[in-house]
Design a protein around this motif. Sequence first.
Motif, PDB file in Angstrom:
ATOM      1  N   THR A   1       0.926   4.625  -2.342  1.00 10.73           N
ATOM      2  CA  THR A   1       0.850   5.952  -1.735  1.00 10.73           C
ATOM      3  C   THR A   1       2.026   6.814  -2.192  1.00 10.73           C
ATOM      4  O   THR A   1       1.867   8.020  -2.442  1.00 10.73           O
ATOM      5  CB  THR A   1       0.847   5.843  -0.203  1.00 10.73           C
ATOM      6  OG1 THR A   1      -0.295   5.084   0.209  1.00 10.73           O
ATOM      7  CG2 THR A   1       0.792   7.214   0.448  1.00 10.73           C
TER       8      THR A   1
ATOM      9  N   CYS B   1      -1.189  -1.357  -8.759  1.00 12.44           N
ATOM     10  CA  CYS B   1      -1.903  -0.171  -8.278  1.00 12.44           C
ATOM     11  C   CYS B   1      -2.992   0.254  -9.254  1.00 12.44           C
ATOM     12  O   CYS B   1      -2.928  -0.049 -10.449  1.00 12.44           O
ATOM     13  CB  CYS B   1      -0.945   0.999  -8.070  1.00 12.44           C
ATOM     14  SG  CYS B   1       0.400   0.676  -6.903  1.00 12.44           S
TER      15      CYS B   1
ATOM     16  N   SER C   1       0.827  -1.205   0.000  1.00  7.62           N
ATOM     17  CA  SER C   1       0.000   0.000   0.000  1.00  7.62           C
ATOM     18  C   SER C   1       0.862   1.255   0.000  1.00  7.62           C
ATOM     19  O   SER C   1       0.558   2.246  -0.681  1.00  7.62           O
ATOM     20  CB  SER C   1      -0.925  -0.009   1.223  1.00  7.62           C
ATOM     21  OG  SER C   1      -1.744   1.136   1.258  1.00  7.62           O
ATOM     22  N   ASN C   2       1.966   1.225   0.753  1.00  4.32           N
ATOM     23  CA  ASN C   2       2.862   2.378   0.822  1.00  4.32           C
ATOM     24  C   ASN C   2       3.474   2.711  -0.538  1.00  4.32           C
ATOM     25  O   ASN C   2       3.707   3.881  -0.861  1.00  4.32           O
ATOM     26  CB  ASN C   2       3.987   2.128   1.832  1.00  4.32           C
ATOM     27  CG  ASN C   2       3.501   2.184   3.269  1.00  4.32           C
ATOM     28  OD1 ASN C   2       2.428   2.715   3.545  1.00  4.32           O
ATOM     29  ND2 ASN C   2       4.280   1.632   4.172  1.00  4.32           N
TER      30      ASN C   2
ATOM     31  N   GLY D   1      -3.610   3.944  -5.589  1.00  6.44           N
ATOM     32  CA  GLY D   1      -3.853   3.125  -4.411  1.00  6.44           C
ATOM     33  C   GLY D   1      -3.958   1.670  -4.813  1.00  6.44           C
ATOM     34  O   GLY D   1      -3.965   1.338  -6.006  1.00  6.44           O
TER      35      GLY D   1
ATOM     36  N   SER E   1       1.325   8.263  -5.418  1.00 12.06           N
ATOM     37  CA  SER E   1       0.412   9.406  -5.267  1.00 12.06           C
ATOM     38  C   SER E   1       1.160  10.674  -4.889  1.00 12.06           C
ATOM     39  O   SER E   1       0.964  11.738  -5.483  1.00 12.06           O
ATOM     40  CB  SER E   1      -0.653   9.108  -4.203  1.00 12.06           C
ATOM     41  OG  SER E   1      -1.596   8.184  -4.662  1.00 12.06           O
ATOM     42  N   LYS E   2       2.023  10.557  -3.883  1.00  7.20           N
ATOM     43  CA  LYS E   2       2.736  11.735  -3.393  1.00  7.20           C
ATOM     44  C   LYS E   2       3.726  12.259  -4.432  1.00  7.20           C
ATOM     45  O   LYS E   2       3.948  13.473  -4.542  1.00  7.20           O
ATOM     46  CB  LYS E   2       3.471  11.390  -2.100  1.00  7.20           C
ATOM     47  CG  LYS E   2       2.543  11.100  -0.926  1.00  7.20           C
ATOM     48  CD  LYS E   2       3.332  10.750   0.323  1.00  7.20           C
ATOM     49  CE  LYS E   2       2.410  10.502   1.503  1.00  7.20           C
ATOM     50  NZ  LYS E   2       3.154  10.125   2.733  1.00  7.20           N
TER      51      LYS E   2
END
Length: 339
Positions: free
Chosen positions: A147, A332, A143-144, A158, A150-151
């Motif tokens: 993420t 993802c 999951s990280n 996700g 995303s960042k």
Amino acid sequence: MNNTNRSVCLAIFIVVILPACDFFNDPRHDLEVKKMLEQVNENMVFVKGGTFMMGDTGDGKEIEFFSNYDEVKGIKEITLDSYFINKYETTWGEYVLYLKDTGKYNFQLDPKSEIQAIHAVDKVDSPYYFKRPALAPSWAEASNYCTWLSKTTNKPYGLPTEAQWEYAARSGGKRVHFATEDGFTLDIDDYMAGEYKHRDPVTGKTVILEATDPFAKPKGNAFVYSDSYDFETLYRVVGSYAPNALGIHDMTGNAKEWTADWYDEKYYQYLPRINPTGPINPVSYIDLTAGGLTPEKTVRDWIQGSNFWALNVSLYVRGGQPVNLFDVGFRCVLNINRE
């Protein structure tokens, strides 16, 4: 904060953050990350939203069931927004760049584990070959990674919900058996090459396990593994086989995959009809003895047993796996409702 806690925090900071400094100051690393992010963007496949019957749509009478799993027979009409999903499972090459960029490149597993430290290599005979599916150290680290995408890109990446995963695997919710070209044909790649010796860390005994030939050319349309495999399995390079009708690879076969949802065997009986995201809190736990009860996340394409068994469970097979399990792949999604 007392002195002990302050010392622990400082130690954690040093171990986790400092290894990244060399990468942050290396322009080659920045260029590699940029190229990787561009490639990830190119690999995202648009999945047009719609309404479908989630679960095994057979009735056991006039229409045969695709699976012998009772938990997927409580079908319900589900509506999903459009989204994008990666056509490939995340690779070791991509995952290691994430570890470097976040200061986790020296990410260590349980000291007692026989698994090697995470890395990516250009050797086709290595489990860590950079084009093979990455097996994150845990659900959280999978999951990280999403993420981090995303960042880094300022886009809503996700892990896929279970509904998104199934809808994409079924080429937009079609009533198909496999995530292959026509949805009904499964020609398993005979990837077995012999046997190898493996020392069981619990009993200390040497056992004989099946092996694979990393240099064998892909054939058939899926690689399905059996229970006798462990981490040393050489999963096929991503994209080795033809994709499903939406252009997505390996949603039948290769590595099993994490989803965002907590696992509940009975979830199909009560899931919401619009964009379901799984139970709010953990429902299912597994007893890992030393660690006590551990919550489970939903894993799809979770094929257990022999190749014959795999032929019977198809892409509808699902299961709960402990969140700290180290043998699950992932991909993802990008939650943008437009092409």
